[in-house]
Each structure stands twice: as C-alpha cells, then as structure tokens.
Design a protein around this motif. Structure first.
Motif, PDB file in Angstrom:
ATOM      1  N   LEU A  40       0.838  -1.197   0.000  1.00 24.52           N
ATOM      2  CA  LEU A  40       0.000   0.000   0.000  1.00 24.52           C
ATOM      3  C   LEU A  40       0.875   1.249   0.000  1.00 24.52           C
ATOM      4  O   LEU A  40       0.638   2.190  -0.766  1.00 24.52           O
ATOM      5  N   TYR A  43       2.516   1.577  -3.641  1.00 23.75           N
ATOM      6  CA  TYR A  43       1.628   2.019  -4.719  1.00 23.75           C
ATOM      7  C   TYR A  43       1.097   3.436  -4.502  1.00 23.75           C
ATOM      8  O   TYR A  43       0.931   4.182  -5.466  1.00 23.75           O
ATOM      9  N   VAL A  44       0.874   3.826  -3.259  1.00 21.85           N
ATOM     10  CA  VAL A  44       0.373   5.170  -2.981  1.00 21.85           C
ATOM     11  C   VAL A  44       1.505   6.201  -2.994  1.00 21.85           C
ATOM     12  O   VAL A  44       1.419   7.230  -3.661  1.00 21.85           O
ATOM     13  N   ASN A  45       2.582   5.945  -2.264  1.00 25.68           N
ATOM     14  CA  ASN A  45       3.624   6.956  -2.088  1.00 25.68           C
ATOM     15  C   ASN A  45       4.726   6.951  -3.146  1.00 25.68           C
ATOM     16  O   ASN A  45       5.409   7.956  -3.304  1.00 25.68           O
ATOM     17  N   LYS A  50      -4.118   6.015  -5.689  1.00 26.50           N
ATOM     18  CA  LYS A  50      -4.992   6.441  -4.604  1.00 26.50           C
ATOM     19  C   LYS A  50      -5.516   5.214  -3.860  1.00 26.50           C
ATOM     20  O   LYS A  50      -5.915   4.235  -4.487  1.00 26.50           O
ATOM     21  N   LYS A  51      -5.529   5.292  -2.527  1.00 27.23           N
ATOM     22  CA  LYS A  51      -6.146   4.214  -1.763  1.00 27.23           C
ATOM     23  C   LYS A  51      -7.648   4.331  -1.941  1.00 27.23           C
ATOM     24  O   LYS A  51      -8.223   5.394  -1.736  1.00 27.23           O
ATOM     25  N   VAL A  65      -6.291  -0.141  -4.568  1.00 32.60           N
ATOM     26  CA  VAL A  65      -5.775   1.150  -4.994  1.00 32.60           C
ATOM     27  C   VAL A  65      -6.240   1.384  -6.428  1.00 32.60           C
ATOM     28  O   VAL A  65      -6.596   0.437  -7.138  1.00 32.60           O
TER      29      VAL A  65
END
Length: 159
Positions: A40, A43-45, A50-51, A65
C-alpha cells in the motif's frame, strides 16, 4: 423488432435481434503482494495511486488502490497466505515466484516516461535500466516492493 417470416399457429411474430455489443469493463484485478502494508505504501507513495478501499473482516483485509488516471479500476493488493482461496503450499509457491520476479508482468503508460522514471527512481523504485527508445516507443521496466515487474511506457501519439 423485425418481422419474422415464420408463422406461429397462423399468427405472424416478431424477432428481437440479438445484441452484438458487449458492455464489459474490467473493474477489479489483483496484484499478489508479500506484505499489504508495504505494498500500500509503495503504490500510494511511490507510484501516486490512490487508496480506494481498506476494510477488514476477521483476519481478511481487502485493500484496493486505483491508478490516478483510472479511478474506476480497483487493484486489490492481495497477500499470498493460506486462505479459502489457496492452501499453504500454493501460497508459499506463489510467494516464491513473486519474490523472484517470475510470476507475472504488467504494463503501465504515462505521458512522459523520462520524468516518471526520474521521480520514481528518486522515491526508491528499482528499475532494470533507464528508459530506452524501442520500435514501439520509449519504455523501461521497474518492480514493486514484492518483486512484481512492470513495463512503463510513454503514450505515443496516434499516426
């Protein structure tokens, strides 16, 4: 409806033509990951996704995501562990394949592969090599924190 030349018990009938347009869209898919929390974060940071969903049901956690330009495509970050979907031997074998970068492959596109490469590399994303011009366009390959490999290519103008 169109008239049918056949007669049913002396009455004319109408036939509704079969639809030939299939209205099918991919809404969910999964990427197998070694650790959902680390994935998570990756993929987000690191990729800017987006979560979308993060819910728990007992020991099960459903985390999805979405790519920034595809908010209607949810990607489930699915852990490889013994569950109703797979036994322990299967989960262990799958984890080995993912960890070794030999399980699957995905393809992503962006508007400027050179800029995306620099930004992602600065965030710690591992690439096989810098972007390279190929016969189909400019691309490079990177892997996520679990070992899944992806191609990143530049959107080419249609000729």
């Amino acid at each position: 409806a169109i008239p049918d030349k056949r007669h049913l018990h002396g009455r004319s009938s109408f036939v509704v033509p079969m639809q030939t347009i299939m209205d099918i869209r991919l809404t969910h898919t999964c990427i197998y990951v070694l650790d959902q929390e680390r994935a998570l974060d990756f993929y987000v940071n690191k990729l800017g996704f987006k979560k979308h969903t993060d819910v728990k049901n007992g020991d099960f956690r459903w985390v999805t995501v979405t790519p920034p330009e595809q908010p209607d495509l949810e990607i489930s970050l699915m852990p490889m562990k013994e569950s109703h979907a797979m036994d322990k031997a299967t989960a262990d074998a799958l984890a080995t394949l993912v960890r070794n970068g030999t399980f699957g492959f995905g393809s992503m596109q962006c508007k400027d592969v050179y800029a995306a490469y620099e930004e992602m590399r600065a965030k710690g994303v591992e690439f096989k090599a810098p972007p390279k011009k190929e016969f189909y366009g400019v691309s490079c390959n990177f892997k996520d924190d679990s070992g899944n490999w992806f191609s990143l290519s530049e959107i080419q103008a249609k000729k």
